[in-house]
Design a protein around this motif. Structure first.
Motif, short mmCIF file in Angstrom:
data_model
loop_
_atom_site.label_atom_id
_atom_site.label_comp_id
_atom_site.label_asym_id
_atom_site.label_seq_id
_atom_site.Cartn_x
_atom_site.Cartn_y
_atom_site.Cartn_z
N CYS A 190 5.92 -5.72 2.34
CA CYS A 190 5.20 -5.76 3.39
C CYS A 190 4.92 -7.19 4.11
O CYS A 190 5.06 -7.40 5.17
CB CYS A 190 3.80 -5.41 3.05
SG CYS A 190 3.51 -3.66 2.78
N ARG A 191 4.79 -8.06 3.07
CA ARG A 191 4.68 -9.55 3.55
C ARG A 191 5.95 -10.03 4.19
O ARG A 191 5.84 -10.69 5.40
CB ARG A 191 4.37 -10.33 2.34
CG ARG A 191 2.83 -10.12 1.89
CD ARG A 191 2.76 -10.94 0.38
NE ARG A 191 3.25 -12.14 0.14
CZ ARG A 191 3.38 -12.81 -0.78
NH1 ARG A 191 3.34 -12.14 -1.99
NH2 ARG A 191 3.88 -13.92 -0.94
N PHE B 41 4.32 2.05 1.39
CA PHE B 41 4.21 0.90 2.21
C PHE B 41 5.21 0.94 3.58
O PHE B 41 4.84 0.19 4.38
CB PHE B 41 4.62 -0.22 1.47
CG PHE B 41 3.42 -0.63 0.39
CD1 PHE B 41 2.57 -1.60 0.84
CD2 PHE B 41 3.57 -0.19 -0.86
CE1 PHE B 41 1.59 -1.97 0.06
CE2 PHE B 41 2.79 -0.66 -1.73
CZ PHE B 41 1.67 -1.67 -1.49
N TYR C 283 -3.78 -2.18 2.26
CA TYR C 283 -3.20 -3.58 2.15
C TYR C 283 -2.57 -4.28 3.27
O TYR C 283 -2.62 -5.24 3.47
CB TYR C 283 -1.92 -3.34 0.91
CG TYR C 283 -1.37 -4.71 0.64
CD1 TYR C 283 -2.02 -5.73 -0.23
CD2 TYR C 283 -0.23 -5.09 1.11
CE1 TYR C 283 -1.20 -7.00 -0.39
CE2 TYR C 283 0.60 -6.42 0.80
CZ TYR C 283 -0.25 -7.15 0.09
OH TYR C 283 0.52 -8.45 -0.04
N LYS C 284 -1.72 -3.43 4.00
CA LYS C 284 -1.28 -3.88 5.30
C LYS C 284 -2.06 -4.34 6.17
O LYS C 284 -2.05 -5.22 6.93
CB LYS C 284 -0.33 -2.50 5.79
CG LYS C 284 0.90 -2.33 5.08
CD LYS C 284 1.86 -1.48 5.92
CE LYS C 284 1.40 0.06 5.89
NZ LYS C 284 2.29 0.90 6.36
N GLU D 259 4.47 -4.33 -1.69
CA GLU D 259 3.61 -5.52 -1.22
C GLU D 259 4.39 -6.76 -0.70
O GLU D 259 4.15 -7.06 0.55
CB GLU D 259 2.58 -6.22 -2.24
CG GLU D 259 1.52 -5.03 -2.55
CD GLU D 259 0.47 -5.37 -3.68
OE1 GLU D 259 0.84 -6.64 -4.07
OE2 GLU D 259 -0.56 -4.70 -3.86
#
Length: 565
Positions: free
Chosen positions: A481-482, A501, A560-561, A478
């Motif tokens: 991704c951020r 991811f 999440y993305k 995560e």
């Protein structure tokens, strides 16, 4: 961002071409398949040191070409400085041969390794296991904190640099004026002695040559007397050359009227006789001048010794000694009249030291303000990375105004990163307490905070997931991704939770062809993506349980993305 990478003859890779996406790119595969070789290839083209071990066995060279897309004005500025035309795609290539020769080209133009490193430091930030050691150095911790503080610290450091430059100038001027008062007086005494010594000698150009000639005459006086005496005897005594020439002339006197040529011959004999007599008179005069007494010879020898000593001390020649005298007199005059100027510089130095001390205090204050928010944010990130009770603080070294002479463009004092991963444990220096797995998460937390401030387009992570798994691995994914919302990430990973991811995933495997081993790279898409995630989960790509788990991981990652959009 790094758009394309073309590799030839690097380690186990014969030929490979990778097209990266602008988000999260994950390199996965079996241990030893060559994942890190790709990062080595990137390091290579970015200007890292290379040796022959990088070249695939049996080949004579290796090469890597990297194509970047970047609108960073700093890149344009460097290209202009390098006199290289800017293009939409920045193409950097490097070739290394078996004889140890390395060459770089940038947009088709030859460049040096130093130029490449200046450029790529703006384009790419490589994080690997070695960066753990990078962050353990206090100088690097200070640099990182200043990056976080940004313009607030940069402006203060700019002011400080100007003040330190002025301080160096004042110290240089004071040194020219003789340093402090005691030093100046000592310098004046030395100069006065030198001036008096040279002046008392009453040097003049050409004197040494005259004295040397005199000495040579004295040393050869006997030879001179013998030679001049012989000349006088042969020419002027009875029966000498002069008498002989005149006798010959008288012999012609009876026939000079008979032919002009006889008359001319008689004139020549008369002239020769007169010249012989004149030569004899000159030799007589020189003999009379040669009266040299011993005391005069001793005086000349002593004077020559004096001149030799002065030349040795003041420049090697009389001319240089006289030039030294001129400079010494000018410096003496300046120092004699410098008390007021020296005092003026001293007063300015005191005020400037006050200003520098004040600027250093401002710099420390700005850093402390930046540190408060930064350490809190990093600690918050660490909590999400399964370090439940992290404490992260930055300690600042104390200093006083007396430390101003030791100030640098970085200011005064030091910074030390202090860390504790467990509740109830005291803070200690980062390198003395943090474990390998904690360090990986600590670095990721740092990178998460820096991704929006350092304007670098590509982050590269080499196995930053070492020592973590489970829920923490998902959180790392995560975080990636951020970060990838702002910058491109290329990461080597062994964890399914992170690979899920990826915006683009590459699978690296070893194959044997004609008795040789090659690393092969392919983009993983569609159903192959599920199989690779299943392999990372448990190794059995045909297991229904593993495949369902893989589907779930991919679905959760996609959700999440989407939530970040």
């Amino acid at each position: 961002m790094l758009q394309r990478l073309v590799i030839q003859n690097v380690a186990l890779i014969g030929q490979a071409e990778l097209e990266f996406s602008d988000g999260l790119n994950v390199l996965s595969g079996e241990t030893g398949a060559g994942k890190s070789v790709i990062l080595d290839a990137i390091d290579f083209v970015l200007g890292a040191k290379a040796d022959r071990s990088l070249i695939r066995s049996g080949e004579q060279f290796c090469s890597v070409r990297a194509e970047f897309l970047s609108a960073d004005p700093r890149i344009a500025g460097l290209l202009e400085e390098f006199d290289i035309e800017a293009e939409e795609t920045l193409v950097l290539s490097r070739k290394f041969t078996a004889d140890g020769k390395s060459s770089f080209r940038l947009n088709g133009c030859a460049v040096t390794a130093a130029m490449v490193r200046r450029l790529t430091s703006i384009l790419v930030d490589v994080h690997g296991q070695s960066e753990h050691f990078f962050l353990l150095k206090e100088s690097n911790q200070l640099r990182l904190l200043d990056d976080v503080a940004g313009d607030a610290v940069a402006e203060i450091k700019k002011t400080l640099a100007g003040q330190l430059s002025e301080r160096r100038s004042i110290l240089s001027d004071r040194e020219k004026l003789g340093g402090d008062e005691g030093e100046r007086e000592r310098r004046l005494d030395i100069l006065k002695f030198q001036i008096d010594e040279i002046s008392a000698a009453e040097l003049r150009e050409g004197e040494e040559e005259e004295l040397t000639a005199f000495r040579e005459k004295f040393r050869n006086a006997e030879k001179i007397l013998d030679a001049l005496g012989a000349v006088r005897q042969f020419l002027s005594e009875d029966g000498g050359s002069a008498d002989t020439l005149r006798g010959a002339g008288r012999s012609l006197s009876a026939i000079v009227r008979l032919d002009e040529r006889y008359s001319a011959l008689a004139d020549r004999l008369e002239n020769a006789a007169a010249e012989a007599e004149d030569i004899a008179d000159t030799a007589e005069s020189l003999l009379e001048e040669l009266d040299i007494d011993e005391r005069e010879a001793e005086r000349v020898e002593a004077r020559l010794d004096e001149l030799r000593a002065l030349k040795k001390k003041y420049g090697g020649s009389v001319a240089e000694a006289l030039a030294f005298l001129g400079r010494a007199q000018a410096e003496y005059e300046m120092l004699s009249d410098s008390a007021a100027r020296f005092e003026q510089l001293g007063e300015r130095l005191k005020k400037l030291d006050d200003e520098i001390y004040g600027t250093c205090l401002k710099l420390t204050k700005a850093r402390k303000e930046a540190a408060q928010g930064f350490t809190k944010r990093v600690a918050d990130e660490l909590r999400t990375l399964n370090i439940p009770s992290p404490r992260f603080e930055i300690a600042f070294g104390e200093y006083t105004r007396d430390d101003v002479p030791h100030a640098t463009s970085e200011g005064l004092g030091s910074v030390t990163f202090l860390f504790s991963a467990n509740a109830g444990e005291p803070l200690k220096e980062l390198g003395k307490i943090i474990s390998g797995g904690e360090m990986s998460r600590f670095m990721l937390a740092i990178k998460t905070q820096l991704s929006a401030v350092n304007a670098i387009g590509t982050y590269i992570f080499d196995e930053i997931d070492a020592g973590i798994g489970g829920k923490t691995a998902r959180v790392v994914g995560e975080k990636f991704c951020r970060i990838a919302k702002n910058v491109q990430i290329i990461a080597v990973s062994h964890l399914a939770q992170i690979a899920a991811f990826a915006d683009r995933e590459f699978y690296i495997e070893k194959r044997e062809t004609d008795g040789r081993t090659f690393s092969c790279i392919r983009t993983v898409e569609g159903a192959d993506r599920v199989s690779e995630i299943a392999r990372l989960i448990g190794g059995d790509t045909e297991s229904e349980t593993a495949r369902r788990h893989a589907d779930e991981l991919l679905a959760n990652a996609a959700a999440y993305k989407k939530s970040l959009s």
